[in-house]
Design a protein around this motif. Structure first.
Motif, mmCIF file in Angstrom:
data_model
loop_
_atom_site.group_PDB
_atom_site.id
_atom_site.type_symbol
_atom_site.label_atom_id
_atom_site.label_comp_id
_atom_site.label_asym_id
_atom_site.label_seq_id
_atom_site.Cartn_x
_atom_site.Cartn_y
_atom_site.Cartn_z
ATOM 1 N N ILE A 139 0.841 -1.204 0.000
ATOM 2 C CA ILE A 139 0.000 0.000 0.000
ATOM 3 C C ILE A 139 0.874 1.251 0.000
ATOM 4 O O ILE A 139 0.646 2.186 -0.769
ATOM 5 N N PHE A 140 1.894 1.269 0.873
ATOM 6 C CA PHE A 140 2.769 2.439 0.902
ATOM 7 C C PHE A 140 3.494 2.590 -0.430
ATOM 8 O O PHE A 140 3.641 3.711 -0.941
ATOM 9 N N ALA A 141 3.943 1.477 -1.001
ATOM 10 C CA ALA A 141 4.641 1.543 -2.283
ATOM 11 C C ALA A 141 3.750 2.136 -3.367
ATOM 12 O O ALA A 141 4.205 2.951 -4.189
ATOM 13 N N MET A 142 2.471 1.759 -3.381
ATOM 14 C CA MET A 142 1.543 2.320 -4.360
ATOM 15 C C MET A 142 1.320 3.807 -4.113
ATOM 16 O O MET A 142 1.298 4.613 -5.060
ATOM 17 N N LEU A 143 1.144 4.175 -2.855
ATOM 18 C CA LEU A 143 0.935 5.587 -2.519
ATOM 19 C C LEU A 143 2.147 6.423 -2.929
ATOM 20 O O LEU A 143 2.012 7.522 -3.474
ATOM 21 N N ALA A 144 3.346 5.904 -2.667
ATOM 22 C CA ALA A 144 4.563 6.628 -3.022
ATOM 23 C C ALA A 144 4.701 6.725 -4.541
ATOM 24 O O ALA A 144 5.072 7.781 -5.080
ATOM 25 N N THR A 145 4.405 5.635 -5.242
ATOM 26 C CA THR A 145 4.484 5.646 -6.704
ATOM 27 C C THR A 145 3.528 6.662 -7.291
ATOM 28 O O THR A 145 3.889 7.455 -8.178
ATOM 29 N N ASP A 146 2.300 6.673 -6.795
ATOM 30 C CA ASP A 146 1.312 7.633 -7.279
ATOM 31 C C ASP A 146 1.747 9.065 -7.000
ATOM 32 O O ASP A 146 1.571 9.956 -7.834
ATOM 33 N N TRP A 147 2.317 9.287 -5.797
ATOM 34 C CA TRP A 147 2.773 10.642 -5.471
ATOM 35 C C TRP A 147 3.880 11.068 -6.433
ATOM 36 O O TRP A 147 3.902 12.207 -6.907
ATOM 37 N N GLY A 148 4.812 10.163 -6.731
ATOM 38 C CA GLY A 148 5.879 10.481 -7.671
ATOM 39 C C GLY A 148 5.339 10.842 -9.041
ATOM 40 O O GLY A 148 5.810 11.786 -9.683
ATOM 41 N N LEU A 149 4.312 10.120 -9.499
ATOM 42 C CA LEU A 149 3.695 10.426 -10.783
ATOM 43 C C LEU A 149 3.022 11.790 -10.757
ATOM 44 O O LEU A 149 3.149 12.581 -11.701
ATOM 45 N N GLN A 150 2.303 12.066 -9.660
ATOM 46 C CA GLN A 150 1.628 13.358 -9.546
ATOM 47 C C GLN A 150 2.632 14.508 -9.531
ATOM 48 O O GLN A 150 2.345 15.610 -10.005
ATOM 49 N N ALA A 151 3.817 14.241 -8.974
ATOM 50 C CA ALA A 151 4.851 15.274 -8.878
ATOM 51 C C ALA A 151 5.679 15.387 -10.160
ATOM 52 O O ALA A 151 6.589 16.208 -10.238
ATOM 53 N N GLY A 152 5.384 14.560 -11.155
ATOM 54 C CA GLY A 152 6.083 14.633 -12.428
ATOM 55 C C GLY A 152 7.475 14.036 -12.407
ATOM 56 O O GLY A 152 8.321 14.364 -13.247
#
Length: 241
Positions: free
Chosen positions: A18-31
């Motif tokens: 779950i944390f890995a997905m949240l971090a991955t999504d945040w990285g995508l949102q941050a470009g």
């Protein structure tokens, strides 16, 4: 600065994925240029979600190893990282990840730093009291540039307070050594089920106007993502939603 986020916890079912997905999504949102590394090649749930997603480079390295095999696995991992252009790397560690991560910490951390990465460890808090001992003796946690102990409230139904994080002795050891505390809020089971049903897309997509979900479910996911990022991911990696 480039980030290497290690999602750890040494136990199964504590919320590393779950944390890995949240971090991955945040990285995508941050470009950011994101890479997802699956340390458990048999399960690979995070890798499956982001396989084929634009902006994500994914690969698997079996880190359920010890001794020379662990060193070989870590070597293979960093050879790929050095050849990649990723600046935001999310490593989803397997259960018993200490076998490779702690034994090879003196390779992992300095090599990552030489490649320009800040090493960030998210220690996912399990219900067992042993999580305190494991966190406070973890070599990879000790050597990391930043670390956070994260409560995943979805797993907290049997121990709402998570004993070791609320016990002053264990908490103080963690905090005085430079560790932060974070939390992922609970997500309604009906919505969590929808996330599991919809693989192959980022979590944030499921809260967007193009999502196949009902509007109310999109909003629940959107709120949960924002609170999860603010409560756990951003304190570890820095930045803003």
């Amino acid at each position: 600065m480039k980030k290497l986020i290690i999602c750890h916890g040494d136990k199964g079912g504590v919320g590393k994925s779950i944390f890995a997905m949240l971090a991955t999504d945040w990285g995508l949102q941050a470009g950011r240029r994101v890479a997802v590394i699956e340390g458990d090649v048999k399960i690979g749930d995070v890798g499956r979600r982001y396989s084929g997603v634009d902006g994500v480079h994914g690969f698997g390295v079996d880190l359920d190893k010890s001794g020379r095999d662990a060193e070989n696995a870590v070597t293979a991992l960093f050879r790929q990282l050095e050849d990649s252009e990723a600046d935001f790397v999310v490593l989803n560690a397997p259960a018993n990840g200490h076998k490779a991560l702690d034994s090879q910490a003196e390779i992992i951390v300095p090599v990552a730093q030489d490649l320009g990465f800040e090493v960030c460890v998210a220690w996912m808090v399990g219900l067992e009291e042993s999580c305190a001992r494991l966190a406070n003796i973890s070599i990879i946690c000790e050597m990391a540039d930043r670390r956070i102990a994260v409560v995943n409230r979805h797993e907290s139904q049997y121990d709402a307070d998570f004993f070791w994080l609320t016990d002053k002795t264990d908490r103080d050891i963690w905090v005085k050594s430079g560790g932060m505390l974070g939390e992922i809020p609970d997500l309604a089971s009906r919505v969590a089920a929808k996330i599991k049903e919809n693989q192959g897309v980022p979590l944030a997509f499921l809260s967007s106007k193009d999502s196949p979900l009902h509007l109310v479910d999109r909003q629940v996911i959107k709120n949960w993502l924002k609170k999860s990022w603010e409560g756990a991911v951003i304190p570890l990696v820095g930045g803003a939603v």
